[in-house]
Design an enzyme around this catalytic site. Structure first.
Site, PDB file in Angstrom:
ATOM      1  N   ASN A   7      24.089 -54.732 -24.958  1.00 43.33           N
ATOM      2  CA  ASN A   7      22.745 -54.735 -23.863  1.00 43.33           C
ATOM      3  C   ASN A   7      23.471 -55.327 -22.548  1.00 43.33           C
ATOM      4  O   ASN A   7      23.990 -56.339 -22.264  1.00 43.33           O
ATOM      5  CB  ASN A   7      22.034 -56.039 -24.026  1.00 43.33           C
ATOM      6  CG  ASN A   7      21.165 -56.278 -24.185  1.00 43.33           C
ATOM      7  OD1 ASN A   7      20.888 -56.679 -22.461  1.00 43.33           O
ATOM      8  ND2 ASN A   7      20.080 -56.866 -24.542  1.00 43.33           N
ATOM      9  N   GLU A  34      18.362 -53.574 -22.674  1.00 40.39           N
ATOM     10  CA  GLU A  34      18.103 -53.567 -21.728  1.00 40.39           C
ATOM     11  C   GLU A  34      18.204 -53.053 -21.014  1.00 40.39           C
ATOM     12  O   GLU A  34      18.858 -53.359 -19.613  1.00 40.39           O
ATOM     13  CB  GLU A  34      18.099 -55.188 -21.863  1.00 40.39           C
ATOM     14  CG  GLU A  34      17.355 -55.611 -22.305  1.00 40.39           C
ATOM     15  CD  GLU A  34      17.572 -57.462 -21.964  1.00 40.39           C
ATOM     16  OE1 GLU A  34      16.316 -57.821 -21.085  1.00 40.39           O
ATOM     17  OE2 GLU A  34      17.877 -57.998 -22.517  1.00 40.39           O
ATOM     18  N   ASP A 218      24.458 -59.032 -31.841  1.00 38.31           N
ATOM     19  CA  ASP A 218      24.566 -57.612 -30.983  1.00 38.31           C
ATOM     20  C   ASP A 218      25.328 -56.542 -32.806  1.00 38.31           C
ATOM     21  O   ASP A 218      26.507 -57.562 -32.842  1.00 38.31           O
ATOM     22  CB  ASP A 218      25.077 -57.565 -30.493  1.00 38.31           C
ATOM     23  CG  ASP A 218      24.126 -57.973 -29.154  1.00 38.31           C
ATOM     24  OD1 ASP A 218      23.549 -56.709 -28.396  1.00 38.31           O
ATOM     25  OD2 ASP A 218      25.289 -59.400 -28.412  1.00 38.31           O
ATOM     26  N   ASP A 247      24.570 -60.760 -20.503  1.00 36.27           N
ATOM     27  CA  ASP A 247      24.938 -62.053 -20.950  1.00 36.27           C
ATOM     28  C   ASP A 247      25.450 -61.574 -22.633  1.00 36.27           C
ATOM     29  O   ASP A 247      25.741 -62.499 -23.659  1.00 36.27           O
ATOM     30  CB  ASP A 247      23.348 -62.931 -21.311  1.00 36.27           C
ATOM     31  CG  ASP A 247      22.270 -61.639 -21.483  1.00 36.27           C
ATOM     32  OD1 ASP A 247      22.624 -61.237 -21.132  1.00 36.27           O
ATOM     33  OD2 ASP A 247      21.058 -62.779 -21.705  1.00 36.27           O
ATOM     34  N   HIS A 248      25.432 -60.171 -22.562  1.00 35.30           N
ATOM     35  CA  HIS A 248      26.421 -59.731 -24.297  1.00 35.30           C
ATOM     36  C   HIS A 248      27.238 -58.786 -23.904  1.00 35.30           C
ATOM     37  O   HIS A 248      27.332 -58.758 -22.642  1.00 35.30           O
ATOM     38  CB  HIS A 248      25.015 -59.179 -24.621  1.00 35.30           C
ATOM     39  CG  HIS A 248      23.785 -59.519 -24.986  1.00 35.30           C
ATOM     40  ND1 HIS A 248      23.305 -59.649 -26.342  1.00 35.30           N
ATOM     41  CD2 HIS A 248      22.527 -59.400 -24.034  1.00 35.30           C
ATOM     42  CE1 HIS A 248      22.158 -60.041 -26.364  1.00 35.30           C
ATOM     43  NE2 HIS A 248      21.377 -59.815 -25.064  1.00 35.30           N
TER      44      HIS A 248
END
Length: 257
Positions: A7, A34, A218, A247-248
């Site tokens: 992501n 995203e 995830d 942030d991932h």
């Protein structure tokens, strides 16, 4: 075969991150979530110059999914069949004989939000479609940002997260339904990592990364034909420490085909 998910929380912002990671970690298929780009603005040429073909479906500002593949993707699906939804959350294709499904699952926002009911209905539709996919694909990987931490061990503070969004019993049951259909969580095939390597997401707020206040949301889920030959599944946590990170972080699995 190397399959990864990430992501990126805006491909426009983090295209250089993706290309640099792929140069160091060449994979056969990378599922992105995203992307936050309309199809007309997807960076096809930049990714092709890096040696990857692309299939994608997106929208402005929110959502958006893509598959980056070393060989051309076949039999592409751009949405969750049978579920009317304007959000771009699903992409699937066959890559070198393996069915790869990338998903950006709904967040749900809060337990009393209509978005939570939408999330559970979406997962139910995903499970129904997955059942059909498994009838025709014995080698299948379902991967992406699931917005669900399966177990207490997948949170930095089980007491704090107990029963909350991303960890509520109905959400965990929805994820378990996918596993019960015939998939294995590849992460759990190996010794549980420690420290930052336990997680795949850290909130931007309140110093989440600095405090290692993370969650494992995830996932790489695979059929037995692949899981039985999975040699590694890990989070590339170094990406979270970069300047202007998502942030991932990427989660990658290696399979012997």
């Amino acid at each position: 075969m190397h399959i990864a998910t990430w992501n990126v929380n805006s491909l426009n912002v983090r295209l250089d991150h993706v290309l640099a990671w792929l140069e160091k970690n060449p994979v056969d298929a990378l599922a992105l979530q995203e992307t936050k780009l309309t199809d007309a603005k997807f960076p096809v040429e930049a990714i092709r110059e890096a040696g990857y073909e692309t299939v994608f479906t997106g929208q402005k500002t929110y959502n958006g999914v893509a598959l980056l593949t070393k060989t051309p993707a076949e039999d592409v699906v751009y949405a969750l069949p049978g579920f009317e939804d304007e959000h771009k959350r699903v992409i699937a294709a066959t890559v070198d004989g393996v069915r790869v499904i990338g998903v950006y699952c709904p967040n749900g926002q809060d337990l009393d939000s209509p978005k939570y009911e939408y999330k559970l209905a979406w997962f139910d539709a995903l499970a129904g479609w997955l059942t059909d996919e498994l009838k025709t694909h014995d080698k299948l990987v379902l991967t992406g940002d699931f917005n669900i931490a399966p177990r207490d061990e997948d949170t930095y503070d089980p007491e704090k997260w107990q029963g909350r969004i991303l960890c509520s019993p109905p959400e965990r049951a929805a994820l378990q339904k996918l596993l019960d259909a015939g998939l294995t969580d590849c992460w759990r095939l190996f010794d549980e990592p420690e420290g930052r390597h336990r997680f795949t997401w850290w909130d931007y707020r309140n110093g989440g990364w600095a405090r290692n206040a993370g969650l494992r949301i995830d996932h790489v889920l695979a059929t037995g034909a692949l899981a039985d030959n999975c040699r590694e599944c890990k989070a590339h946590v170094g990406e979270r420490g970069r300047k202007r990170p998502s942030d991932h972080v990427p989660v990658a699995a290696d399979f012997v085909i």
